[in-house]
Design a protein around this motif. Structure first.
Motif, PDB file in Angstrom:
ATOM      1  N   LYS A 156       0.896  -1.322  -0.013  1.00  0.00           N
ATOM      2  CA  LYS A 156       0.123   0.033   0.083  1.00  0.00           C
ATOM      3  C   LYS A 156       0.850   1.384   0.118  1.00  0.00           C
ATOM      4  CE  LYS A 156      -4.106  -1.541   0.535  1.00  0.00           C
ATOM      5  NZ  LYS A 156      -5.524  -1.213  -0.514  1.00  0.00           N
ATOM      6  N   GLN A 157       2.010   1.292   0.763  1.00  0.00           N
ATOM      7  CA  GLN A 157       2.879   2.396   0.905  1.00  0.00           C
ATOM      8  C   GLN A 157       3.588   2.608  -0.569  1.00  0.00           C
ATOM      9  OE1 GLN A 157       4.911   1.048   4.279  1.00  0.00           O
ATOM     10  NE2 GLN A 157       4.445   2.681   5.615  1.00  0.00           N
ATOM     11  N   LEU A 158       4.032   1.576  -1.016  1.00  0.00           N
ATOM     12  CA  LEU A 158       4.765   1.612  -2.330  1.00  0.00           C
ATOM     13  C   LEU A 158       3.749   2.043  -3.266  1.00  0.00           C
ATOM     14  CD1 LEU A 158       6.643  -1.627  -2.247  1.00  0.00           C
ATOM     15  CD2 LEU A 158       7.623   0.624  -1.933  1.00  0.00           C
ATOM     16  N   GLU A 159       2.392   1.692  -3.437  1.00  0.00           N
ATOM     17  CA  GLU A 159       1.480   2.102  -4.387  1.00  0.00           C
ATOM     18  C   GLU A 159       1.158   3.685  -4.246  1.00  0.00           C
ATOM     19  OE1 GLU A 159      -2.921   0.633  -6.104  1.00  0.00           O
ATOM     20  OE2 GLU A 159      -1.523  -0.476  -4.738  1.00  0.00           O
ATOM     21  N   LYS A 160       0.924   4.303  -3.047  1.00  0.00           N
ATOM     22  CA  LYS A 160       0.971   5.575  -2.724  1.00  0.00           C
ATOM     23  C   LYS A 160       2.191   6.333  -3.092  1.00  0.00           C
ATOM     24  CE  LYS A 160      -1.991   5.393   1.250  1.00  0.00           C
ATOM     25  NZ  LYS A 160      -2.300   5.561   2.825  1.00  0.00           N
ATOM     26  N   TYR A 215      11.067  -5.810 -12.643  1.00  0.00           N
ATOM     27  CA  TYR A 215      11.300  -5.267 -11.301  1.00  0.00           C
ATOM     28  C   TYR A 215       9.979  -5.898 -10.428  1.00  0.00           C
ATOM     29  CZ  TYR A 215      14.316  -1.793 -13.329  1.00  0.00           C
ATOM     30  OH  TYR A 215      15.283  -1.218 -14.140  1.00  0.00           O
ATOM     31  N   SER A 216      10.368  -5.804  -9.136  1.00  0.00           N
ATOM     32  CA  SER A 216       9.406  -6.293  -8.422  1.00  0.00           C
ATOM     33  C   SER A 216       8.641  -4.804  -7.984  1.00  0.00           C
ATOM     34  CB  SER A 216       9.687  -6.850  -6.840  1.00  0.00           C
ATOM     35  OG  SER A 216      10.503  -5.847  -6.298  1.00  0.00           O
ATOM     36  N   LEU A 217       7.424  -4.617  -7.221  1.00  0.00           N
ATOM     37  CA  LEU A 217       6.898  -3.468  -6.700  1.00  0.00           C
ATOM     38  C   LEU A 217       7.851  -2.797  -6.123  1.00  0.00           C
ATOM     39  CD1 LEU A 217       4.416  -1.732  -7.008  1.00  0.00           C
ATOM     40  CD2 LEU A 217       3.620  -2.959  -4.880  1.00  0.00           C
ATOM     41  N   ASP A 218       8.678  -3.325  -5.214  1.00  0.00           N
ATOM     42  CA  ASP A 218       9.710  -2.629  -4.303  1.00  0.00           C
ATOM     43  C   ASP A 218      10.706  -1.854  -5.267  1.00  0.00           C
ATOM     44  OD1 ASP A 218      10.645  -2.031  -1.606  1.00  0.00           O
ATOM     45  OD2 ASP A 218      12.287  -3.251  -2.358  1.00  0.00           O
ATOM     46  N   ALA A 219      11.252  -2.937  -6.219  1.00  0.00           N
ATOM     47  CA  ALA A 219      12.324  -2.472  -7.173  1.00  0.00           C
ATOM     48  C   ALA A 219      11.846  -1.400  -7.937  1.00  0.00           C
ATOM     49  CB  ALA A 219      12.499  -3.581  -7.950  1.00  0.00           C
ATOM     50  N   LEU A 220      10.508  -1.291  -8.585  1.00  0.00           N
ATOM     51  CA  LEU A 220      10.039  -0.129  -9.192  1.00  0.00           C
ATOM     52  C   LEU A 220      10.050   1.240  -8.351  1.00  0.00           C
ATOM     53  CD1 LEU A 220       6.548  -1.648 -10.404  1.00  0.00           C
ATOM     54  CD2 LEU A 220       8.621  -0.894 -11.983  1.00  0.00           C
TER      55      LEU A 220
END
Length: 216
Positions: A76-80, A118-123
């Motif tokens: 959720k934090q990464l998406e924000k 890329y993972s969501l984190d790597a993006l």
């Protein structure tokens, strides 16, 4: 030389091979080496502390006198963070990354090494492009700016993309220095950007093909 020593000697000082880094840091280091970056951050696999690292000199430096353990951001934090940076990934692909079933690499050419996706984190990791920091997913904005400054609007580099179109494209993977990205004009076709020459190649892949059970 592949060994790294955690710079927090009093609390850790762990010696580890670069292959022991987590997937996101390992991909970031591979990219940094390809781009001859001299500054980045990594996490010690033993104590999880973040430290500064110079891939060219292969030296580690404590980023704080007493570095706290860095908590990983939630999905959720990464998406924000992506929303704040005005990054609009195709929703189906974003959902796919959240699913935990996304593939780690994809073969773009049968006779070449696969691209790491890329993972969501790597993006959301930061990369350096000509001295400016960008989220990995937005790094083509930096390359587009550099191309425009170096050669002007009449440059044939990155054709058929205009500088503005290239800047809007989203990077989703890499192989060595090559970057796999989503065409900003249709949010579906996948292309490859070559930082060494500023050229692009269209692939046979699409965003939809990455989500499916296999690449056809």
């Amino acid at each position: 030389m592949t060994e790294i020593t955690c710079p927090y000697h009093d609390a850790c000082g762990h010696h580890f091979d670069s292959s022991a880094l987590d997937a996101a840091d390992g991909a970031f280091l591979k990219s940094a080496l390809g781009k001859s970056m001299t500054f980045m951050f990594l996490h010690c696999p033993a104590c999880s502390r973040i430290f500064q690292f110079n891939p060219v000199a292969w030296t580690a430096q404590a980023s704080e006198a007493v570095a706290p353990k860095v908590a990983k951001k939630s999905g959720k934090q990464l998406e924000k963070l992506l929303a704040r940076e005005k990054v609009a990934l195709p929703q189906a692909y974003l959902d796919h990354l959240h699913s935990g079933k996304s593939r780690r690499d994809v073969a773009v050419f049968s006779d070449e090494d696969p691209f790491t996706l890329y993972s969501l984190d790597a993006l959301c990791k930061e990369v350096d492009v000509d001295g400016t920091r960008y989220l990995a997913v937005r790094q083509l904005a930096g390359f587009a700016q550099a191309l425009e400054q170096a050669a002007g609007a009449a440059s044939k580099q990155a054709a058929p993309f205009s500088p503005a179109e290239l800047a809007a494209c989203l990077a989703i993977g890499e192989e060595n220095t090559r970057i796999l990205f989503i065409d900003s004009r249709d949010n579906e076709a996948l292309w490859i950007y070559h930082p060494d020459g500023g050229d692009v190649d269209k692939t046979r892949l699409t965003v939809t093909s990455l989500i499916g059970p296999g690449v056809c």
